[in-house]
Each structure stands twice: as C-alpha cells, then as structure tokens.
Design a protein around this motif. Structure first.
Motif, mmCIF file in Angstrom:
data_model
loop_
_atom_site.group_PDB
_atom_site.id
_atom_site.type_symbol
_atom_site.label_atom_id
_atom_site.label_comp_id
_atom_site.label_asym_id
_atom_site.label_seq_id
_atom_site.Cartn_x
_atom_site.Cartn_y
_atom_site.Cartn_z
ATOM 1 N N ALA A 225 -10.252 6.534 1.838
ATOM 2 C CA ALA A 225 -10.715 5.426 1.181
ATOM 3 C C ALA A 225 -10.299 3.870 1.694
ATOM 4 C CB ALA A 225 -10.413 5.402 -0.489
ATOM 5 N N GLU A 226 -9.290 3.746 1.941
ATOM 6 C CA GLU A 226 -8.476 2.517 2.405
ATOM 7 C C GLU A 226 -8.198 2.375 3.740
ATOM 8 O OE1 GLU A 226 -6.140 1.136 -0.839
ATOM 9 O OE2 GLU A 226 -7.340 1.879 -1.989
ATOM 10 N N ARG A 227 -7.834 3.253 4.520
ATOM 11 C CA ARG A 227 -7.280 3.370 5.782
ATOM 12 C C ARG A 227 -6.304 2.128 5.970
ATOM 13 N NH1 ARG A 227 -11.437 6.743 9.354
ATOM 14 N NH2 ARG A 227 -12.636 7.801 7.528
ATOM 15 N N SER A 228 -5.480 1.908 5.135
ATOM 16 C CA SER A 228 -4.342 0.775 5.271
ATOM 17 C C SER A 228 -3.268 1.041 6.121
ATOM 18 C CB SER A 228 -3.988 0.363 3.782
ATOM 19 O OG SER A 228 -3.248 1.609 2.970
ATOM 20 N N GLU B 175 -6.648 8.850 -0.292
ATOM 21 C CA GLU B 175 -6.458 7.481 -0.193
ATOM 22 C C GLU B 175 -6.543 6.667 1.108
ATOM 23 O OE1 GLU B 175 -5.573 5.340 -2.725
ATOM 24 O OE2 GLU B 175 -5.821 7.054 -4.370
ATOM 25 N N TRP B 176 -6.142 7.555 2.378
ATOM 26 C CA TRP B 176 -6.364 7.036 3.475
ATOM 27 C C TRP B 176 -7.966 6.944 3.790
ATOM 28 C CZ3 TRP B 176 -8.372 8.752 7.972
ATOM 29 C CH2 TRP B 176 -8.244 8.038 8.913
ATOM 30 N N ARG C 95 2.198 1.905 -3.370
ATOM 31 C CA ARG C 95 1.071 2.519 -4.264
ATOM 32 C C ARG C 95 0.629 3.855 -3.926
ATOM 33 N NH1 ARG C 95 -1.863 -1.419 -7.069
ATOM 34 N NH2 ARG C 95 -1.432 -3.424 -6.967
ATOM 35 N N PRO D 25 0.811 -1.229 0.038
ATOM 36 C CA PRO D 25 0.063 -0.020 0.060
ATOM 37 C C PRO D 25 1.027 1.342 0.021
ATOM 38 C CG PRO D 25 -0.766 -1.421 1.608
ATOM 39 C CD PRO D 25 0.628 -1.972 1.028
#
Lengths: 249, 249
Positions: B161-164, B158-159, A142, A139
C-alpha cells in the motif's frame, strides 16, 4: 417499547447470538425468538440478516474500541497490560463470533464487516501511538504497531481454538512482545533511542517489562548463549554497512 | 492446443489478471480476450469466474508454498533471509491480487479462497518448524511462528500500500523479528534454551542475526538505556513468581 428501544433491543439480542455462533448459524427467526418479537417485526427494523449482522458488529466494534481507552499514567507496559486484559475479556466473551469474523471466508463477510475490523485496528493503532507520545511516528514504528496488532489478533484466534495456555499468560506475553518489538525498532531507528530510554526508566521491576528483562537475563546465563551473542556483537563485519547481508547465494 | 494445455493456459492467463487487479475487476471476457479464446470456450472449461479464480489461487498458493522450500544448510537466519527474498518477490509480482485476497471482504472471498490462505500459512509454519529441527515444538513456539507469519503478511500488505521502505529492508527486518521472537519464546521456555544456544552459535557476524545483535548493542550504548535495563534486571521483585504483574488496579 419505543421504536428506538425496540431497535436497540434487537441489536443487543443479535449481538449476543452473533457472539456465540458464526453468522451462518444465526437466522432472523433466532433473533426474533430471542427478542420475544415476531419475524415481520424484525424485518420492519432491518432489511435482512446481513443488515442486522453489520449493525451488531458496528456496535461490538465500538465497544471493543472503547476498551482500548486508558489514562496516560504509569509505566507504559502496565497500561498496555490493563488494556490487553479488557481486550482478551472481550475476545473470550464473544469467541465464536470474533473468530468467524476475523477468520474471513464467511458468507457474511462484506465491505461493511471489513470496515468494522479496519476501524477497530485503527483505534488500537492510534491509542498505542498516543500512549507512546512520539510526535511524528516513523513508518517503521507505525508498521511495528500494526504488526503487533496482527500478532494480538492471531494469538487471540489461536487461543480461542486451542486454549492451550491461561489467558493471563497471553496477556503478559503480548505486552512483552510489544516491548521487544519496540526495542528492535529503536535499534534500527536511532531517532527512537531517547524515547526508549524514557520508556525503560519508567518501567517497574514487577511489571511486564521488568519480568521480561529478568527472563532474558536468565536466558543469557545459559551456557553458550552469552558467548555466542558476544562473539556476534564484537565481530568486525566487513559488510556491516551494506544494505543486505552477504549471505545470499 | 490439447484440452489440458488449453485449461492450463486459461488458468495461467487468469492468474496473471487476478495478480494485477482485484477479482471484482476481472471478467470472464477479460480472461477470454487475454487467452485469445471465446467466452463460450472459457465456460466450457470452468462453470464461472469464481471457479477459475479459485483454481488460479490454488495454483498461486502452490507456487508460493514452493518458494518456502530451502535446504537445511547454513545459519538459520540466512536460510530464512533467502526464503523471505523469494516470498517478497512473489508479493511484489502479485501485489493487487495478493492484497485483495488477504484484506478479505472481497465478493470473491469464499471457503475455497480461505482454504488456499490457510494452506499457505500451514506450509510456512511447517517449513519453519522443520528448519528449527525441534522434535516436539511447544504450543508457545508454534504460536510464535504463527504470529510471525501474521507479521510477515501484514508487513507485506502495508508495503504494497505504501512502499515506504526498500524491499530489502523489509526482508532483513522480518528475519530479525523472527530471531527476536524466538529469543523471547526461549526466555519463557527453559526447554528451548539449548536450541537457542545452538542457533546463536551457528550464526555469522554479517548475517541478519549478527547485524541485529550489533544494532541492539549500539542501542544499549545510548545514555540511560543500559542503566534502566540493568536496574530492572537486578531488582529483587517480591512478586516475581506470581503469574501476573501486581500493577493492575
């Protein structure tokens, strides 16, 4: 002209107009006049300006994504440098339309126009990851790629507005910023270190990476910089394995 | 409630709704219900949903810009780290509305909403330049700052949307990416080198810059990397003063 040819011609003419003017300033009459067609004929092919705008954007998006294609040969920074040359050439030749689209807030902005932007971004992202040839990109990697794409967009928009540096400089700088972003990401993610070693081993002294490395070496020869950085590098930090710095108040 | 109090209350209630849902999914009825008011009363204060949306955005924009304010004291990366903590806290608490606004393509996007985004970006840009305290920032440095702001935006989106990754990691990484971008810019612009020396001299080992420097030192200890980079740094390149690399075909 056949029906298909006429449709193609209208889209091509519209794309040219939408490249040099924001969508607000292009009318169906402009498109008809530029195509040597009548207004009813344009309406025969498209329900309205928004439809022809979105179709010409899709066309432009495919053309731009096509420019990202590059053989997987030679040093990576030189591949990216060639791609960025073609990208910036596109930006230059579609300037006002590119700016109106990406700046947003246009009356012609719609889910359809957003989808075109998203697809081009995705194509850029996928191309870069395919050249990096890392089997399962993290991640973090990306995100680095996406953030760099955003950098390329904003840099292009600023350049269109101000043209304060030659386009060749932007081209080189964007590639070098990608190399820097990749390096920082690898510094955080030990799993990427082997890939980074292979990347640097392939690079050539007169390519973008070689030039960046020498610029940085020159910077670190400036009095004070190497000393300060070395002091930070060799300090034993009591909090170095905490997740966040202890400097918050 | 006085007229002013009621207006303020409606804006506050609307901002809360527009923070948790995209504008398409908030109606005047929702705002009226949340404010304990009637639909005609809302229309008494605002001509329609777009007007109350834009007013609540302006309010949010001012609040966000206020979070960029930071005393000019202490190491620069630690100041930016504190600001980014407050920024990411805002992003987290206004997530869906923040995302809908920045992703564009919303039916509620307008010149008014674009103006709010532009003002927040300008406030961020001006704050950073004021902390850098460089009398006449070059076009290259301004561009670096703007590109980093775009990085912060895309990273936040992005965070959301995904909080990865944990938010504290983003906070640290964004600050470190700013330090890297500043360093690269100074490598290209000798006039910035003295400022960079002062910047590094102020930094502390357990701050974001110190941690980055040690991560990079660790990376360069990986077999192959230091050798390849040293080879690039010490190569005498016949084309090193050409404006663009000779690698194009």
């Amino acid at each position: 002209m056949s029906v298909d040819e006429r449709r193609e011609q209208l889209i091509a003419v519209a794309l040219e107009l939408f490249s040099v003017r924001p969508p607000e300033e292009v009318s169906i009459d402009d498109i008809a006049a530029a195509a040597g067609a009548s207004r009813p004929l344009v309406y025969h092919y498209f329900p309205g300006k928004q439809a022809i705008y979105e179709e010409s954007l899709r066309r432009a998006g495919r053309e731009l994504a096509g420019r990202f294609e590059e053989p997987s040969e030679g040093p990576l920074s030189e591949r990216l440098h060639r791609v960025m040359g073609r990208y910036l050439d596109f930006v230059q030749s579609h300037g006002p339309g590119f700016a109106a689209l990406l700046r947003g807030g246009s009356v012609a902005a719609s889910p359809g126009t957003s989808a075109v932007i998203d697809e081009v971004r995705r194509a850029a992202h996928d191309q870069i990851l395919s050249h990096l040839a890392i089997p399962s990109p993290s991640p973090g990697l990306r995100l680095t790629v996406r953030a760099w794409i955003a950098n390329a967009e904003i840099t292009s928009l600023e350049w269109l507005a101000e043209r304060s540096v030659p386009l060749e400089e932007l081209q080189l700088h964007l590639v070098q910023e990608f190399v820097a972003a990749l390096t920082i990401t690898a510094a955080r993610e030990p799993a990427l270190a082997a890939e980074l070693a292979a990347f640097f081993a392939d690079e050539r002294p007169d390519g973008p990476t070689g030039r960046l490395v020498r610029d940085l070496a020159g910077l670190f020869a400036v009095p004070g910089i190497a000393e300060a950085v070395t002091a930070l590098a060799t300090a034993s930090s009591p909090s170095s394995d905490e997740p966040s710095p202890q400097a918050n108040d």
